[in-house]
Each structure stands twice: as structure tokens, then as C-alpha cells.
Design a protein around this motif. Sequence first.
Motif, PDB file in Angstrom:
ATOM      1  N   TYR A 149      34.412  37.330  35.303  1.00  0.00           N
ATOM      2  CA  TYR A 149      35.233  36.822  34.299  1.00  0.00           C
ATOM      3  C   TYR A 149      34.456  38.356  33.262  1.00  0.00           C
ATOM      4  CZ  TYR A 149      30.151  35.603  32.843  1.00  0.00           C
ATOM      5  OH  TYR A 149      28.798  35.735  32.883  1.00  0.00           O
TER       6      TYR A 149
ATOM      7  N   SER B 142      35.160  34.840  27.252  1.00  0.00           N
ATOM      8  CA  SER B 142      34.687  33.864  27.894  1.00  0.00           C
ATOM      9  C   SER B 142      35.983  32.817  26.429  1.00  0.00           C
ATOM     10  CB  SER B 142      33.197  32.933  26.342  1.00  0.00           C
ATOM     11  OG  SER B 142      33.625  33.463  25.306  1.00  0.00           O
TER      12      SER B 142
ATOM     13  N   LEU C 112      36.535  28.303  31.807  1.00  0.00           N
ATOM     14  CA  LEU C 112      36.162  26.881  32.547  1.00  0.00           C
ATOM     15  C   LEU C 112      36.456  25.808  33.188  1.00  0.00           C
ATOM     16  CD1 LEU C 112      33.334  26.669  29.052  1.00  0.00           C
ATOM     17  CD2 LEU C 112      33.234  27.141  31.528  1.00  0.00           C
TER      18      LEU C 112
ATOM     19  N   GLU D  92      27.949  33.697  27.949  1.00  0.00           N
ATOM     20  CA  GLU D  92      27.583  33.815  29.305  1.00  0.00           C
ATOM     21  C   GLU D  92      27.126  32.529  30.106  1.00  0.00           C
ATOM     22  OE1 GLU D  92      25.430  37.495  30.120  1.00  0.00           O
ATOM     23  OE2 GLU D  92      26.844  38.597  29.058  1.00  0.00           O
TER      24      GLU D  92
ATOM     25  N   ILE E 271      29.217  29.637  31.381  1.00  0.00           N
ATOM     26  CA  ILE E 271      29.937  29.878  32.297  1.00  0.00           C
ATOM     27  C   ILE E 271      29.679  29.949  33.314  1.00  0.00           C
ATOM     28  CG2 ILE E 271      31.935  31.818  33.079  1.00  0.00           C
ATOM     29  CD1 ILE E 271      32.214  32.943  29.998  1.00  0.00           C
TER      30      ILE E 271
END
Length: 242
Positions: free
Chosen positions: A124, A155, A160, A191, A194
Motif C-alpha cells: 500500500y 489508506s 481493507l 498505518e 492496515i
Amino acid sequence: MNPRKGHRIAALADALSQHRILHIKTAAQILGVSEMTVRRDVSANADQFAFFGGHIVPASDVENDNPYELSRAADSHAAAKRQACSHAIEYIHDDDTIFFDCGTTVPYLVDLLPDHYHLTAICYALNIAERLTRKPNVRLVMLGGLYHSASASFSGSAGLETLDALGINVAFLSAAGVDSRRGATCAHFHEAEIKRKAMSRAQKNILLVDSSKIGKLKPAFFSDLQSFDAVITEDGIKDFPE
């Protein structure tokens, strides 16, 4: 400056004002020139542009300590980071699905990937993705969402949800702080979510840090140390008292 070059510089500045960050290949396509010409133009106009992980960013981003420590920390403890990754590479096998965290340590792990390995790589962060695209047999899954220039990462709920649909053999996590009692922490709150999601989907979780991070504590907690299958530094596997 000749008129043609002046036009290119103006066009590049305009494109950056719209996108904030451009891959060198994209910039070359926009300007209708070779990547080498783009590199020369950027180098010759350091007051306007800067390189960052295969991308071009406004020079002001670097001058204002943005993006994050990546501009400064990329060379900090580089030898230790590289050595830590040399210990970690044994956890990766052909046909694995691997999660690569953001930061300045994990790129050294990507560089060590054998070219003949067929891997599915999940990441990511732009600096990680740029390196992964150089590997001939890597299938890249890029988690998107809101871009954070501070860590060159993304993000959001879409990323997700993508993780929810994936099976991960090994997740390599990075941290800005590792404390025996307070666990693994990072500097940026986006972060942490994730990292936790990736860890929940992985068969093995490896924390990959250089020893300068040991004993430090950052604001965003993401895991206790017992949740990692191994904590690896430049000295190999690091043991912590339970």
C-alpha cells in the motif's frame, strides 16, 4: 533555457500541481519525451522538482520534510536494514502470497527477492510498489484509497476490504518503535489499521526492524510482540521476555 525545454518544465509543473506525484514513465508520456530527458529536466531544476522512489514530487515537499522520514530515513541505518532483510528472505518461498508493509526497511527485502520466484505481492506504499514492479514474476496487488504523502502510502475501506478477500502466507511488518512491554508502534495512525488487518489474514507475521527501533515508542500501537512469529533485526531473530 530554450523554448522547447521551457515548455516541458512548465507542463511538468502543471501536471504536478494536478497530481502532486508522478511516476517518471507517466511524466515522459505526458511530455512526449524519453524518461532520460525527464530525469535530466528534473535534475536541472532541483528548485522545482525532486525524485522520490521512481516518482517526481514538488521540491517543496522534500524541503518541508514531506514525504515523512522517507526522504531522510531512506539512508538512515541502511546497512542494518539491508542485513535484517537478508535474514528475513528465508521466510519467502516460490508461489507465496506476501504482504509488504510501508517504510524504508521493506524495500531492501523486495530487492532480495529472487527473480525466478512467482509471487503475489500486496502493498500500500508507492516506494514498495515501484520496486515490486521491477520483479518479472511478481503479481502486484496495490491497496488504494486516500494518499498520505507523509509515508507515500494509501489508506481506506477499499484497501481493507481487499485484504479481507486475500489469503496471505507471510506478512512483513515494519515499526518505528518496538518496546518489550508496549509492543510495536508506528508514527501514523492510518498505518496501524492496515497492519492489524494484514496480520489477521496471514499465516505468519514477521516484524522487520533495525535495532535502532528497539526501546522506542511511537503514538500508533498496532500489535503486541507475542503476535509475531519472529522479530528480526540485523542480528537475526530478536528474543523478548514474555
